[in-house]
Design a protein around this motif. Structure first.
Motif, PDB file in Angstrom:
ATOM      1  N   ASN A 207       0.829  -1.201   0.000  1.00  0.00           N
ATOM      2  CA  ASN A 207       0.000   0.000   0.000  1.00  0.00           C
ATOM      3  C   ASN A 207       0.870   1.260   0.000  1.00  0.00           C
ATOM      4  O   ASN A 207       0.642   2.196  -0.779  1.00  0.00           O
ATOM      5  CB  ASN A 207      -0.922  -0.015   1.220  1.00  0.00           C
ATOM      6  CG  ASN A 207      -1.862   1.169   1.265  1.00  0.00           C
ATOM      7  OD1 ASN A 207      -2.362   1.619   0.247  1.00  0.00           O
ATOM      8  ND2 ASN A 207      -2.108   1.682   2.465  1.00  0.00           N
ATOM      9  N   SER A 239      -3.336  -4.067  -7.050  1.00  0.00           N
ATOM     10  CA  SER A 239      -4.665  -3.916  -6.452  1.00  0.00           C
ATOM     11  C   SER A 239      -4.791  -2.607  -5.687  1.00  0.00           C
ATOM     12  O   SER A 239      -5.882  -2.015  -5.618  1.00  0.00           O
ATOM     13  CB  SER A 239      -4.962  -5.103  -5.524  1.00  0.00           C
ATOM     14  OG  SER A 239      -3.984  -5.211  -4.507  1.00  0.00           O
ATOM     15  N   TYR A 240      -3.689  -2.127  -5.118  1.00  0.00           N
ATOM     16  CA  TYR A 240      -3.708  -0.824  -4.448  1.00  0.00           C
ATOM     17  C   TYR A 240      -3.615   0.310  -5.458  1.00  0.00           C
ATOM     18  O   TYR A 240      -4.279   1.343  -5.316  1.00  0.00           O
ATOM     19  CB  TYR A 240      -2.594  -0.739  -3.406  1.00  0.00           C
ATOM     20  CG  TYR A 240      -2.906  -1.604  -2.220  1.00  0.00           C
ATOM     21  CD1 TYR A 240      -3.773  -1.167  -1.221  1.00  0.00           C
ATOM     22  CD2 TYR A 240      -2.394  -2.889  -2.116  1.00  0.00           C
ATOM     23  CE1 TYR A 240      -4.110  -1.975  -0.160  1.00  0.00           C
ATOM     24  CE2 TYR A 240      -2.721  -3.710  -1.049  1.00  0.00           C
ATOM     25  CZ  TYR A 240      -3.585  -3.252  -0.071  1.00  0.00           C
ATOM     26  OH  TYR A 240      -3.934  -4.066   0.983  1.00  0.00           O
ATOM     27  N   THR A 242      -4.826   0.265  -8.422  1.00  0.00           N
ATOM     28  CA  THR A 242      -6.164   0.362  -9.001  1.00  0.00           C
ATOM     29  C   THR A 242      -7.088   1.166  -8.086  1.00  0.00           C
ATOM     30  O   THR A 242      -7.835   2.046  -8.539  1.00  0.00           O
ATOM     31  CB  THR A 242      -6.746  -1.035  -9.249  1.00  0.00           C
ATOM     32  OG1 THR A 242      -5.897  -1.746 -10.167  1.00  0.00           O
ATOM     33  CG2 THR A 242      -8.155  -0.959  -9.823  1.00  0.00           C
ATOM     34  N   GLN A 243      -7.031   0.889  -6.785  1.00  0.00           N
ATOM     35  CA  GLN A 243      -7.870   1.629  -5.840  1.00  0.00           C
ATOM     36  C   GLN A 243      -7.489   3.102  -5.796  1.00  0.00           C
ATOM     37  O   GLN A 243      -8.370   3.975  -5.740  1.00  0.00           O
ATOM     38  CB  GLN A 243      -7.732   1.020  -4.442  1.00  0.00           C
ATOM     39  CG  GLN A 243      -8.354  -0.347  -4.288  1.00  0.00           C
ATOM     40  CD  GLN A 243      -8.320  -0.808  -2.842  1.00  0.00           C
ATOM     41  OE1 GLN A 243      -9.060  -0.313  -1.993  1.00  0.00           O
ATOM     42  NE2 GLN A 243      -7.439  -1.758  -2.552  1.00  0.00           N
ATOM     43  N   TYR A 244      -6.182   3.406  -5.817  1.00  0.00           N
ATOM     44  CA  TYR A 244      -5.768   4.811  -5.776  1.00  0.00           C
ATOM     45  C   TYR A 244      -6.210   5.560  -7.030  1.00  0.00           C
ATOM     46  O   TYR A 244      -6.618   6.727  -6.959  1.00  0.00           O
ATOM     47  CB  TYR A 244      -4.252   4.917  -5.588  1.00  0.00           C
ATOM     48  CG  TYR A 244      -3.838   4.752  -4.151  1.00  0.00           C
ATOM     49  CD1 TYR A 244      -4.284   5.634  -3.168  1.00  0.00           C
ATOM     50  CD2 TYR A 244      -3.016   3.705  -3.756  1.00  0.00           C
ATOM     51  CE1 TYR A 244      -3.923   5.480  -1.843  1.00  0.00           C
ATOM     52  CE2 TYR A 244      -2.652   3.535  -2.430  1.00  0.00           C
ATOM     53  CZ  TYR A 244      -3.111   4.431  -1.476  1.00  0.00           C
ATOM     54  OH  TYR A 244      -2.756   4.265  -0.161  1.00  0.00           O
ATOM     55  N   MET A 268     -13.533  -4.100  -7.875  1.00  0.00           N
ATOM     56  CA  MET A 268     -12.978  -2.880  -7.305  1.00  0.00           C
ATOM     57  C   MET A 268     -13.582  -1.629  -7.942  1.00  0.00           C
ATOM     58  O   MET A 268     -13.425  -0.541  -7.411  1.00  0.00           O
ATOM     59  CB  MET A 268     -11.457  -2.862  -7.460  1.00  0.00           C
ATOM     60  CG  MET A 268     -10.731  -3.800  -6.515  1.00  0.00           C
ATOM     61  SD  MET A 268      -8.922  -3.564  -6.543  1.00  0.00           S
ATOM     62  CE  MET A 268      -8.498  -4.358  -8.095  1.00  0.00           C
ATOM     63  N   ILE A 384      -9.313   3.307   1.243  1.00  0.00           N
ATOM     64  CA  ILE A 384      -8.583   2.232   0.569  1.00  0.00           C
ATOM     65  C   ILE A 384      -8.743   0.987   1.445  1.00  0.00           C
ATOM     66  O   ILE A 384      -8.762   1.095   2.679  1.00  0.00           O
ATOM     67  CB  ILE A 384      -7.088   2.581   0.396  1.00  0.00           C
ATOM     68  CG1 ILE A 384      -6.932   3.883  -0.413  1.00  0.00           C
ATOM     69  CG2 ILE A 384      -6.333   1.442  -0.274  1.00  0.00           C
ATOM     70  CD1 ILE A 384      -7.371   3.808  -1.850  1.00  0.00           C
ATOM     71  N   HIS A 385      -8.848  -0.177   0.822  1.00  0.00           N
ATOM     72  CA  HIS A 385      -9.162  -1.385   1.586  1.00  0.00           C
ATOM     73  C   HIS A 385      -8.101  -2.465   1.396  1.00  0.00           C
ATOM     74  O   HIS A 385      -7.442  -2.531   0.344  1.00  0.00           O
ATOM     75  CB  HIS A 385     -10.525  -1.930   1.159  1.00  0.00           C
ATOM     76  CG  HIS A 385     -11.632  -0.937   1.313  1.00  0.00           C
ATOM     77  ND1 HIS A 385     -12.148  -0.592   2.542  1.00  0.00           N
ATOM     78  CD2 HIS A 385     -12.304  -0.190   0.398  1.00  0.00           C
ATOM     79  CE1 HIS A 385     -13.096   0.316   2.382  1.00  0.00           C
ATOM     80  NE2 HIS A 385     -13.207   0.580   1.092  1.00  0.00           N
ATOM     81  N   THR A 387      -6.465  -6.023   0.502  1.00  0.00           N
ATOM     82  CA  THR A 387      -6.754  -6.916  -0.617  1.00  0.00           C
ATOM     83  C   THR A 387      -6.381  -8.357  -0.246  1.00  0.00           C
ATOM     84  O   THR A 387      -5.887  -9.120  -1.073  1.00  0.00           O
ATOM     85  CB  THR A 387      -6.000  -6.464  -1.879  1.00  0.00           C
ATOM     86  OG1 THR A 387      -4.588  -6.523  -1.639  1.00  0.00           O
ATOM     87  CG2 THR A 387      -6.384  -5.043  -2.263  1.00  0.00           C
ATOM     88  N   ALA A 438     -16.248  -4.487   0.790  1.00  0.00           N
ATOM     89  CA  ALA A 438     -14.994  -4.095   0.146  1.00  0.00           C
ATOM     90  C   ALA A 438     -13.805  -4.798   0.794  1.00  0.00           C
ATOM     91  O   ALA A 438     -12.856  -5.198   0.103  1.00  0.00           O
ATOM     92  CB  ALA A 438     -14.813  -2.584   0.221  1.00  0.00           C
TER      93      ALA A 438
END
Length: 445
Positions: A207, A239-240, A242-244, A268, A384-385, A387, A438
């Protein structure tokens, strides 16, 4: 050790209670052995098996130094640096420990014939060393993996520039894949109260790395409206990223290697997804020759998603396999930001597409304390969650590392250390309920 665990599970032990617990002389830890450095000599990387090199041993409790903390580790996680450590690539981590050990009498503790690995943790502070005021026994914490000395002026604008910057549990000893861990207290961050131990342990390294690489001014400095190509978009780092991108008003173009991973990206919230296996991209004709036609085909596919625009940022970490394509598809004046080379370190690209189009390549490595704090804050705020997809026992760490080595995992894989089972450690059930879908989305695919 049982007394420590009982105090944590009681949920009402005071700082004084923790300070009164007698510390054990030894603890269980996942280790590498120095006398096995050559055990995989001559083998191809993919044939090197972490289950053979990672051991679960009883190791001596290290001396606590000034500015340090001893933490009871409830859970940890496997990162790609654990894989590199376990297969002794690109070099044996004992080289790092020997070099660190020469720095001072205090760092000599790290130069041992065994290496306790692991660069993530969630747990409880048991002891703090001299000069520590911000943390006390009983504090529930996570740790970021930046270890610095800060005796040089170079590190005081950006701690990642410290000449003695190291990654804890990779370039230092006493890492997080263990019942106890030794960290510097400027690695500590508050544990997000709505997460379990294993969930809280999983974001740390990846992250913070994704935050610096994509969001920070030290990385790509992503802004609203940017098109961002994200390789391995359902993996530990991607995966982080993508979330950001989604949280920051950018458009992620997610590159994955299977239909299952594409579904994770959709879960996501991503819409532009390229399944490179289904599309059959082969960026290399042979070991020495890339295929520019495949770069162009990728660029055309990207423009189908973006209304004809090229990408502003490429979130790079595969390295050799993809780097030529990454440089090609970036827009004029755009940025390729790279933090790793999981497919090989010797990158090749056509420099005409870089210099004539004024593109930038930015190197990014982990994160400084402030960036790690901001990344953890976003986790704590539910922006942010985690993964987390699967959890292993400490005894199964070798298998966990093998799964990451062979890319069989989604998101992050966790490891229970002192925690006797999953699901423990949540302190704010009401806030958790708002985000539980999430939090669990990588488990549900």
């Amino acid at each position: 050790m049982q007394q420590i665990l009982d105090a944590i599970l009681s949920n009402d032990a005071t700082s004084e209670d923790y300070a009164a617990i007698k510390l054990p002389e030894s603890y269980r830890a996942v280790t590498l052995h120095k006398d096995e450095e050559q055990m995989f000599a001559g083998l191809d990387s993919r044939d090197k098996d972490p289950r053979k090199s990672l051991h679960l041993d009883d190791v001596a409790l290290p001396e606590l130094g000034p500015g340090e903390a001893l933490v009871a580790v409830m859970a940890s996680a496997v990162n790609y640096n654990t894989v590199w450590s376990s297969i002794f690539e690109p070099v044996s981590t004992f080289n790092f420990l020997e070099r660190y050990g020469r720095l001072s009498p205090l760092t000599k503790r790290h130069d041992l014939p065994y290496h306790v690995v692991g660069s993530d943790l969630a747990g409880v502070v048991l002891r703090t060393g001299a000069g520590v005021n911000a943390w006390k026994p009983g504090d529930e914490v996570v740790a970021h993996c930046l270890s610095v000395e800060l005796e040089s002026p170079d590190g005081h604008n950006d701690t990642m520039m410290d000449p003695e910057q190291r990654i804890w549990g990779f370039e230092t000893n006493f890492g997080g894949l263990a019942q106890l861990a030794l960290v510097k207290t400027n690695q500590l961050l508050p544990k997000p109260k709505h997460l379990t131990w294993e969930e809280a342990a999983s974001p740390g390294l990846v992250n913070s790395t994704a935050y610096r690489q994509l969001v920070s001014r030290n990385g790509a400095g992503m802004k609203q409206g940017d098109n961002v190509l994200i390789w391995g978009a359902s993996g530990g780092l991607g995966s982080y990223a993508t979330q950001y991108a989604l949280a920051g008003g950018a458009t992620p173009i997610c590159v994955v290697s299977s239909a299952q991973k594409a579904e994770i990206c959709r879960a996501m919230g991503a819409e532009a997804i390229i399944d490179r296996s289904a599309e059959g991209y082969k960026f290399w004709k042979d070991e020495n020759t890339q295929d520019p036609r495949e770069w162009k085909r990728l660029g055309s596919k990207i423009r189908e998603f973006t209304g004809g625009e090229d990408v502003d940022i490429v979130f790079e970490h595969p390295g050799r396999e993809t780097f030529g394509a990454s440089v090609y598809v970036t827009r004029k004046g755009g940025t390729i930001v790279t933090c790793a080379s999981t497919s090989g370190y010797m990158h090749q690209y056509d420099n005409r597409y870089l210099w004539m189009s004024l593109k930038r390549i930015v190197g990014s490595h982990f994160a400084n304390y402030r960036e790690a704090f901001e990344a953890n804050r976003l986790i704590a705020k539910g922006k942010i969650h985690p993964t987390l997809s699967k959890v292993y026992s400490l005894e199964e760490t070798g298998q966990a590392a093998l799964d990451v080595h062979h890319n069989k995992h989604q998101g992050k894989v966790g490891v229970l250390c002192l925690a006797p089972e999953e699901g423990l450690g949540v302190r704010d059930e009401e806030f958790r309920a708002q985000h539980v879908d999430a939090i669990n989305r990588f488990r549900n695919v």
